[in-house]
Design a protein around this motif. Structure first.
Motif, PDB file in Angstrom:
ATOM      1  N   GLY A 200      11.752  17.189  -2.641  1.00 15.52           N
ATOM      2  CA  GLY A 200      12.112  16.831  -1.660  1.00 15.52           C
ATOM      3  C   GLY A 200      12.923  16.298  -1.111  1.00 15.52           C
ATOM      4  N   LEU A 201      13.213  15.363  -0.760  1.00 16.46           N
ATOM      5  CA  LEU A 201      14.044  14.778  -0.161  1.00 16.46           C
ATOM      6  C   LEU A 201      14.659  13.077  -0.374  1.00 16.46           C
ATOM      7  CD1 LEU A 201      16.265  14.503   2.698  1.00 16.46           C
ATOM      8  CD2 LEU A 201      14.290  13.198   3.469  1.00 16.46           C
ATOM      9  N   ASP A 227       7.821  19.903  -0.424  1.00 16.58           N
ATOM     10  CA  ASP A 227       9.196  19.676  -1.245  1.00 16.58           C
ATOM     11  C   ASP A 227      10.376  20.810  -1.434  1.00 16.58           C
ATOM     12  OD1 ASP A 227       7.962  17.296  -1.681  1.00 16.58           O
ATOM     13  OD2 ASP A 227       6.701  18.433  -3.454  1.00 16.58           O
ATOM     14  N   THR A 228      10.553  22.170  -0.455  1.00 18.63           N
ATOM     15  CA  THR A 228      11.881  22.379   0.077  1.00 18.63           C
ATOM     16  C   THR A 228      12.256  21.680   1.568  1.00 18.63           C
ATOM     17  OG1 THR A 228      10.772  24.174  -1.113  1.00 18.63           O
ATOM     18  CG2 THR A 228      12.702  24.496  -0.020  1.00 18.63           C
ATOM     19  N   VAL A 229      13.333  20.879   1.018  1.00 24.38           N
ATOM     20  CA  VAL A 229      14.092  20.647   2.542  1.00 24.38           C
ATOM     21  C   VAL A 229      15.390  21.660   2.377  1.00 24.38           C
ATOM     22  CG1 VAL A 229      15.172  18.862   2.808  1.00 24.38           C
ATOM     23  CG2 VAL A 229      13.258  17.873   1.704  1.00 24.38           C
ATOM     24  N   LEU A 230      15.434  22.532   3.614  1.00 18.16           N
ATOM     25  CA  LEU A 230      16.682  23.166   3.621  1.00 18.16           C
ATOM     26  C   LEU A 230      17.612  22.398   5.146  1.00 18.16           C
ATOM     27  CD1 LEU A 230      13.821  26.429   4.696  1.00 18.16           C
ATOM     28  CD2 LEU A 230      15.180  26.014   2.538  1.00 18.16           C
ATOM     29  N   SER A 231      17.005  21.420   5.454  1.00 20.13           N
ATOM     30  CA  SER A 231      18.087  21.000   6.473  1.00 20.13           C
ATOM     31  C   SER A 231      17.348  19.519   7.146  1.00 20.13           C
ATOM     32  CB  SER A 231      18.301  21.938   8.032  1.00 20.13           C
ATOM     33  OG  SER A 231      16.984  22.591   8.186  1.00 20.13           O
ATOM     34  N   ILE A 232      18.677  19.476   7.609  1.00 23.82           N
ATOM     35  CA  ILE A 232      18.446  17.502   8.092  1.00 23.82           C
ATOM     36  C   ILE A 232      19.645  17.215   8.871  1.00 23.82           C
ATOM     37  CG2 ILE A 232      18.390  15.077   6.926  1.00 23.82           C
ATOM     38  CD1 ILE A 232      19.095  16.225   4.270  1.00 23.82           C
ATOM     39  N   PHE A 233      19.144  16.804  10.189  1.00 25.06           N
ATOM     40  CA  PHE A 233      19.945  16.228  11.463  1.00 25.06           C
ATOM     41  C   PHE A 233      19.535  15.165  11.973  1.00 25.06           C
ATOM     42  CE2 PHE A 233      20.996  17.209  15.525  1.00 25.06           C
ATOM     43  CZ  PHE A 233      21.789  17.736  15.647  1.00 25.06           C
ATOM     44  N   GLU A 234      20.521  14.006  12.360  1.00 26.31           N
ATOM     45  CA  GLU A 234      19.890  12.953  13.744  1.00 26.31           C
ATOM     46  C   GLU A 234      20.434  13.565  14.957  1.00 26.31           C
ATOM     47  OE1 GLU A 234      20.810   8.251  13.440  1.00 26.31           O
ATOM     48  OE2 GLU A 234      21.926   9.694  12.914  1.00 26.31           O
ATOM     49  N   ASP A 235      19.483  13.304  15.976  1.00 26.82           N
ATOM     50  CA  ASP A 235      20.370  14.056  16.892  1.00 26.82           C
ATOM     51  C   ASP A 235      20.876  12.324  17.756  1.00 26.82           C
ATOM     52  OD1 ASP A 235      17.976  11.816  18.517  1.00 26.82           O
ATOM     53  OD2 ASP A 235      16.617  14.031  18.880  1.00 26.82           O
ATOM     54  N   ARG A 236      20.552  12.401  19.053  1.00 23.27           N
ATOM     55  CA  ARG A 236      22.094  12.004  20.126  1.00 23.27           C
ATOM     56  C   ARG A 236      20.775  10.198  19.998  1.00 23.27           C
ATOM     57  NH1 ARG A 236      23.078  14.488  25.546  1.00 23.27           N
ATOM     58  NH2 ARG A 236      24.036  16.522  23.989  1.00 23.27           N
ATOM     59  N   THR A 237      19.776  10.713  19.824  1.00 21.29           N
ATOM     60  CA  THR A 237      18.747   9.263  20.800  1.00 21.29           C
ATOM     61  C   THR A 237      19.039   8.706  19.084  1.00 21.29           C
ATOM     62  OG1 THR A 237      16.275  10.326  19.627  1.00 21.29           O
ATOM     63  CG2 THR A 237      17.856  11.001  22.072  1.00 21.29           C
ATOM     64  N   GLY A 238      18.973   9.326  17.689  1.00 21.70           N
ATOM     65  CA  GLY A 238      18.951   8.135  16.862  1.00 21.70           C
ATOM     66  C   GLY A 238      17.502   8.750  16.137  1.00 21.70           C
ATOM     67  N   THR A 239      17.057  10.520  16.386  1.00 23.43           N
ATOM     68  CA  THR A 239      16.051  10.560  16.314  1.00 23.43           C
ATOM     69  C   THR A 239      16.369  11.567  14.707  1.00 23.43           C
ATOM     70  OG1 THR A 239      14.205  10.667  17.614  1.00 23.43           O
ATOM     71  CG2 THR A 239      13.685  12.525  16.633  1.00 23.43           C
ATOM     72  N   PHE A 240      15.305  11.524  13.402  1.00 25.72           N
ATOM     73  CA  PHE A 240      15.570  12.362  12.389  1.00 25.72           C
ATOM     74  C   PHE A 240      14.940  12.962  12.289  1.00 25.72           C
ATOM     75  CE2 PHE A 240      17.199  11.805   7.767  1.00 25.72           C
ATOM     76  CZ  PHE A 240      18.773  11.784   7.808  1.00 25.72           C
ATOM     77  N   TRP A 241      15.859  14.209  11.843  1.00 25.44           N
ATOM     78  CA  TRP A 241      14.484  15.541  11.682  1.00 25.44           C
ATOM     79  C   TRP A 241      14.704  15.889  10.346  1.00 25.44           C
ATOM     80  CZ3 TRP A 241      11.633  16.806  15.746  1.00 25.44           C
ATOM     81  CH2 TRP A 241      11.310  15.776  16.855  1.00 25.44           C
ATOM     82  N   ILE A 242      14.090  16.678   9.867  1.00 21.45           N
ATOM     83  CA  ILE A 242      13.779  17.147   8.139  1.00 21.45           C
ATOM     84  C   ILE A 242      13.357  19.039   8.707  1.00 21.45           C
ATOM     85  CG2 ILE A 242      12.801  16.983   5.816  1.00 21.45           C
ATOM     86  CD1 ILE A 242      14.809  14.647   7.314  1.00 21.45           C
ATOM     87  N   GLY A 243      13.879  19.394   7.995  1.00 19.38           N
ATOM     88  CA  GLY A 243      13.711  20.993   8.626  1.00 19.38           C
ATOM     89  C   GLY A 243      13.516  21.439   6.321  1.00 19.38           C
ATOM     90  N   THR A 244      11.440  21.798   6.940  1.00 20.66           N
ATOM     91  CA  THR A 244      11.548  22.393   5.214  1.00 20.66           C
ATOM     92  C   THR A 244      10.668  23.669   5.713  1.00 20.66           C
ATOM     93  OG1 THR A 244       9.121  22.232   6.202  1.00 20.66           O
ATOM     94  CG2 THR A 244      10.408  20.056   4.948  1.00 20.66           C
ATOM     95  N   SER A 245      10.920  24.113   4.192  1.00 22.57           N
ATOM     96  CA  SER A 245      10.166  25.062   4.229  1.00 22.57           C
ATOM     97  C   SER A 245       8.682  25.807   4.885  1.00 22.57           C
ATOM     98  CB  SER A 245       9.605  25.877   2.739  1.00 22.57           C
ATOM     99  OG  SER A 245       8.974  25.241   2.400  1.00 22.57           O
ATOM    100  N   GLY A 246       7.747  24.438   5.610  1.00 24.73           N
ATOM    101  CA  GLY A 246       6.705  24.371   6.113  1.00 24.73           C
ATOM    102  C   GLY A 246       6.427  23.875   7.629  1.00 24.73           C
ATOM    103  N   GLY A 247       7.969  23.825   7.905  1.00 23.30           N
ATOM    104  CA  GLY A 247       7.839  23.135   9.191  1.00 23.30           C
ATOM    105  C   GLY A 247       8.751  22.144   9.898  1.00 23.30           C
ATOM    106  N   LEU A 248       9.006  21.618  11.191  1.00 24.65           N
ATOM    107  CA  LEU A 248      10.106  21.180  11.155  1.00 24.65           C
ATOM    108  C   LEU A 248       9.578  19.730  11.774  1.00 24.65           C
ATOM    109  CD1 LEU A 248      13.053  20.368  12.389  1.00 24.65           C
ATOM    110  CD2 LEU A 248      11.799  20.008  14.710  1.00 24.65           C
TER     111      LEU A 248
END
Length: 290
Positions: A200-201, A227-248
C-alpha cells in the motif's frame, strides 16, 4: 509530454500535433542508443535525459534533435556500466542523478563531466540501502530521497554524503510498510508519500520519523484499490491521485479515504496506472500497461 516505451521514446505537444518518435538508427551515434527505455526526464536548457534498458544514458538536445550517447566506455564522462538505467532526476542546481538496477546511484555534473557513484556497503550503515534504485526526488528542503527495490527509502545528505535509511520493521507498524518501493512523491504541503509493491501507500511524518500506512481492505469501498501503488500525483486543484494495479484512485487526504475509483469499467485501457501527468488545461494523462 515525453513518453518512454519499449520501442524508443515519443513526444506529444499537448495533443495538438501527431506523436514524434525517436528510435535507434544503426551506425548513427547521434540517435537513441537502445529502443528499450526505462526512464526519461525533461530537464533544463532544452535537454531531455533518457535511460536505456541495456545500460547507458542518452542526452537529447531538442534544438538540433540529436542524441549524445554515454555508454560503457571508460572514455565517456558518464560510465554507468551495463545495468539498466531506472531513474533520472535533475536537481535545482542542474546536477543529474541517475538510478540503476544493480549499480546504485550516480551523480553526474554536466558542467565538469565528473561522476560519483554511490553503492550499498554492508559494512556502512550510512551507505545506500540497496543498489537497485527506482525513484529519485528532491524535496522542498533540498534533501534527495531515493526509493529502492528492496531497501526501502533513503534520505541523502549531500553535505556529508551520507544516507539515512527508512526501512520496514515487522515489529514496528509505524515504519515503512515494505522495502520494495515503486513511487515517491512530495505534495505541496511538504508531506512525503511512498508507494510500495505489496503493502500500500505510506505517509511520512518528518517530525516523528513515523509512517502511516493505507492498505486495501476488501470490506471497505473507500480503501485504496490494491496494495500495489505505482504512481502518486497532486493536480493543480490540490486533488490527490493514486495510481495502482487496480485502477486510479482519488484520495481524500483530510479524511484519509478514497472518494472515487476509476478502472477499465470507466474506460481506462488497463488498470495498471504507471504514471500520471497534467497538461496546461488541467487534463490528466495516464500511462498504463496496455
Amino acid at each position: 509530454f515525453w513518453i518512454a516505451t519499449e520501442g524508443g521514446i515519443s513526444s506529444l505537444d499537448g495533443g495538438a500535433k501527431p506523436f514524434r518518435h525517436y528510435r535507434p538508427i544503426p551506425d548513427n551515434p547521434n540517435s537513441l542508443s537502445d529502443s528499450g527505455v526505462n526512464a526519461i526526464y525533461a530537464g533544463q536548457a532544452g535537454i531531455v535525459w533518457v535511460g536505456a534498458n541495456s545500460g547507458g544514458l542518452n542526452k537529447f538536445d531538442r534544438r538540433n534533435e540529436e542524441f549524445t550517447q554515454y555508454l560503457h566506455s571508460s572514455s565517456d564522462s558518464i560510465n554507468i556500466g551495463k545495468e539498466p538505467v531506472t531513474a533520472i532526476y535533475e536537481d535545482q542546481q542542474g546536477q543529474i542523478w541517475i538510478g540503476t538496477r544493480g549499480m546504485g546511484m550516480i551523480h553526474f555534473n554536466p558542467v565538469t563531466g565528473h561522476t560519483t557513484s554511490y553503492r550499498h556497503d554492508d559494512t556502512n550503515r550510512h551507505s545506500l540501502s540497496h543498489d537497485s534504485v527506482v525513484n529519485i526526488l528532491e524535496d522542498q528542503t533540498g534533501t534527495l530521497w531515493i526509493g529502492t527495490y528492496g531497501g526501502g527509502i533513503n534520505a541523502f545528505d549531500r553535505g556529508t554524503e551520507q544516507f539515512r535509511r527508512y526501512q520496514h520493521d515487522p515489529a514496528n507498524p509505524q515504519t515503512l510498510s515494505a522495502n520494495v518501493v515503486l513511487s515517491v512523491f512530495e505534495d505541496r504541503k511538504g508531506v512525503l508519500w511512498v508507494g510500495t509493491s505489496t503493502d500500500g501507500l505510506n505517509k511520512f511524518n518528518r517530525e516523528t520519523a513515523e509512517f502511516t500506512n493505507y492498505r486495501h481492505n476488501p470490506s471497505d469501498p473507500n480503501s485504496i484499490s490494491t496494495d500495489t501503488v505505482l504512481s502518486i500525483f497532486e493536480d493543480r486543484t490540490g486533488t490527490f491521485w493514486i495510481g495502482t494495479s487496480g485502477g486510479l484512485d482519488r484520495f481524500d487526504r483530510q479524511n484519509n479515504r478514497v472518494s472515487s475509483h476509476y478502472t477499465a469499467k470507466n474506460g481506462l485501457p488497463n488498470n495498471f496506472i504507471v504514471a500520471i501527468l497534467e497538461d496546461e488545461e488541467g487534463r490528466l494523462w495516464l500511462s498504463t500497461m496496455k
